[in-house]
Each structure stands twice: as C-alpha cells, then as structure tokens.
Scaffold this active site. Structure first.
Site: not given
Ligand SMILES: Cc1ncc(COP(=O)(O)O)c(C=O)c1O
Length: 429
Positions: A17, A144, A265, A236
């Site tokens: 990014y 996202y 995370k 998610d």
């Molecule tokens: C809600 C959500 N799903 C998936 C992801 C993707 O995770 P990663 O960055 O570990 O691939 C993120 C990353 O910020 C996220 O906020």
C-alpha cells in the site's frame, strides 16, 4: 549515513500500500513494548492502529514469546496433510467453544485473505457437491475482505481493485441495512436468494471501507432472511474478532449465528500470521464422499503452522485473564466519552465508536481514500510520537488493549489538535 536501514530498505524493498514515488523513508523500528514502537534513535511511537489492527495484548509480549521459543525447539513446521500436531488440535478444541455459533470444524490457513478465500470456496462447493450449484455470492457495498482475487471480488470496487476489475468475479452487492432500506433488502433476498451460495459480511463494523458501523438488529433480519433462502452466512471477523467491538466476537451481538466464520489478525495476539475458517458439521459433511472430486482442494505450505497455533493458544490464555475484558471496557468507555468532545467540532463528521474502535471523518470537503489529509495527519502524529494512519479522510483510533490512560490522552489530544487545525483551513471542494 549511506548504509542506514532506511537506505538499504530503499534499495531492495517494495512496501505494501505504498506509492514509492515521493515516498517518505520508512521508520526503522528496532523494538516494541506494550503499546509502543521504538525506532533506531530511541524515539517511541504509540501504536494507535495496533499495527494494522492485529496487536491486541501489546508488542513483544513475554508470555507469548516464551511459549513460541519452547515450541520452536520442539516442532516449528510440518506438512498438515497426512500429519497433525498438538498445537493445531488444541487450538481448534479451545477456539470452537468460544466462537459465536455452533461451529465444529476449523480449517487453517495463514492470513485474513486466505481465510476468506477458503470460506468462499466452502460456500460455493457446498452447493456444487450436492449437484445444486448456485451462481452468486452476496456482499455488502463498502466491504473489504482482503487482497487476493476472491477476497477482492467480494470487496467494494475501489482504487484498491480498479486495475483488476475485469478479472474479478461479480458478486451481488447490496447496501448495509438501515431502517429505511431493510424492507427493500428483504424483498431483494426473497426474489433472488435461491441463486446465492453465500453471503459474506463484516458484522457490525466495516473496517477498511471506512470504519462504518451498522445495527446488529438489522443485520439479524437480513441473516434470518438469507438463511431462509438457504444462503450460507459467512461472518468475516478478521478485524472484529478478539475483542475489537467490545465483545470477544461481533457475532455475540447477533441472535442469528453464521455458518462460516473467518478469523486472523488478533487470533495470535497479533504475533504471527494465521488464518482460521471455522464451519459447521452440516457444511463439513457436504464434502464427505467416495467421490474424490468433492474434496476441498485448498491448502497452504504453512497451514496450521505449529508456531502460529502456539501463539494463538498463548494469546487465548491472555484473552481469558480478567484484565483482558477490563481493558477493553476501559477503552470502550473512554472512546464513548471522547465522542462528546468530537461532537463539539463541526468539522468532525459522524463521530462513532464501537468497542475499542473510534472513528470520524474530517469534513474538509474531500472524501475518499486518495486525499492527502490522512498522510498529513500521519506525518504530524509521528512528530508527536504517535502512529495513526487514517483511511483517506476517516481518522480512527484502534489501540492495543494494554494502552495506558496517559497514552490514550496523548492520542485524544492530538486528534483535537487536528480538528482545531483543519477547522481553521478554508473548505475545499
Ligand atoms: C474484515 C477483513 N477481512 C479480511 C482482511 C484481510 O486480512 P489480511 O490482511 O490478513 O489478508 C482484512 C484486513 O484488513 C479485514 O479487515
């Protein structure tokens, strides 16, 4: 200093990014402690974004580090097909009862995007394995879900995905529910639900899409409707999991439980890369067959890495200590109180907070990810010993739960300083 870490970095690294043209040299970080990151000059920075939303117990946690060291001496990695190991099984046993729903199977991968890829594949193949293929995936606008192609496909089209537009599959996008649109959304599902394999959503809080909060009760209505149409619900919780929204999982605010949940995370306390896609026995059973084609053909070299699973187990020990919940409540209370301050500045748009996440827009007339307010704030914050990284003109504060009162004050004071400063500037259009 021709050979500083920054110079060496500039020669060999491509950062995520990051537009490298005109890019400010990255800060060489040499250590972390609790909420603080320290650079090579000994300057400390409050990590006000939990290092991309992952760090929950603070940096360099000695308890997790100790467990990792012991595990590294025992078994650091093993192929996870044909083999199993204690950390993977113990983590699944320990995690499943904590999850918001009747989940019974854990599929490991190694980050949030892959956890989402696995979930999408499970949902689509669930139907095709039963010779009742469904053509579509449902997702929210402003969502996202990650940067791999499947995850990008179900994410809002944006500057992140523009160059790949023609290569992404098209989900059905709907708005997040409001009291005004819920009737239309329900009617939409009633009409089109039978074509939809799965519905992926960030429960209650859309992160990278702009820290948008929406109501649990309305999401519950949608989920109930979706389930009525046979749609598999995919929560998610990569970002919302492990206390971010004030409860261990955002799903705890909901009556309706998901069929699949994605975690990453905070799963390892933010120490190591690990992804989990948990699902129910019903979905698992749809892949049991004498026909090998019904297998879920997915896996990664580091699937269920023993070190990552150990970090997650150690993190769960910390999650279950009394101070974990107390710290989350302490941050949530302080965020709520600070909303009052934010409301007294007209330039602070839509001040909002959920659990440990506080957000607002800086209303200078230019919305969106690309505008420069975020970069200005980051630069000025760094000079004051704080790391903040707004999403465009959306400022947010999402600290590790061990942040001290004094550190929180420092961040709040800085945010007020920004509001005063931007209020004095002429409005752009
Ligand atoms: C809600 C959500 N799903 C998936 C992801 C993707 O995770 P990663 O960055 O570990 O691939 C993120 C990353 O910020 C996220 O906020």
């Amino acid at each position: 200093m021709m050979n500083s870490l920054t110079d060496r970095d500039r020669r060999v690294i491509w950062h995520p990014y990051t537009q490298h043209k005109g890019f400010l040299p990255p800060i060489p970080v040499v250590k972390g402690k609790d909420s603080l990151l320290f650079d090579d000059q000994g300057n400390a920075y409050i990590d006000a974004v939990s290092s991309w939303w992952v760090t929950i117990h603070g940096h360099a946690n000695p308890y997790i580090a100790e467990r990792l060291y012991r595990q590294a001496l025992l078994l650091e990695q093993v192929i996870f097909t044909g083999f199993t190991h204690e950390p993977a099984v113990a983590l699944a046993e320990r995690l499943l009862p904590l999850l918001p729903g009747p989940f019974s199977r854990i599929f490991y991968s190694d980050n949030g995007s892959t956890a989402v890829e696995v979930a999408i594949k499970m949902a689509i193949q669930f139907w095709s394995n039963q010779d009742r293929p469904r053509q579509k995936v449902l997702a929210f606008r402003h969502s996202y879900h990650g940067d791999t192609f499947g995850a990008m496909s179900v994410s809002e089209r944006s500057v992140f995905t523009d160059p790949f537009r023609d290569y992404l599959f098209e989900p059905v996008f709907i708005d997040t529910p409001t009291r005004e649109n819920i009737g239309d959304l329900r009617a939409f599902l009633q009409r089109h639900g039978r074509d939809i394999a799965g519905f992926i959503y960030e429960p209650l809080l859309q992160g990278a899409g702009g820290m948008r909060i929406y109501e649990a009760g309305l999401l519950d209505q949608l989920l109930t409707m979706a389930t009525g149409q046979g749609i598999l619900c995919i929560a998610d919780e990569v970002m919302t999991g492990f206390g971010r929204t004030g409860r261990l999982f955002a799903g705890e605010y909901l009556e309706h439980k998901a069929d699949i949940i994605c975690l990453s995370k905070g799963l390892t306390g933010g120490t190591m890369a690990l992804g989990v896609t948990a699902t129910t026995e019903r979905i698992f059973e749809a892949f049991l067959s004498d026909n090998k084609r019904k297998t879920l053909f997915h896996g990664h070299s580091f699937t269920a890495n023993p070190l990552a699973c150990t970090a997650a187990l150690a993190s769960l020990d910390l999650v279950q200590r009394e101070e974990f919940g107390k710290n989350i409540q302490r941050i949530a209370d302080r965020h709520q109180a600070f909303l009052g301050t934010l409301r007294s500045y007209p330039i602070a748009g839509n001040p909002r907070a959920l659990g440990t996440v506080l957000a607002f827009e800086i209303n200078t007339g230019a919305d969106g990810y690309i505008n420069t307010i975020g970069a200005d704030i980051t630069r000025e914050a760094l000079a004051r010993g704080i790391y903040l990284r707004p999403l465009g003109n959306t400022a947010y504060f999402m600290p590790p739960y061990c942040i001290t009162e004094k550190e929180m004050d420092q961040v709040y004071d800085f945010l007020v300083h920004c509001l005063i400063k931007f209020s004095a500037l002429p409005v752009t259009s």
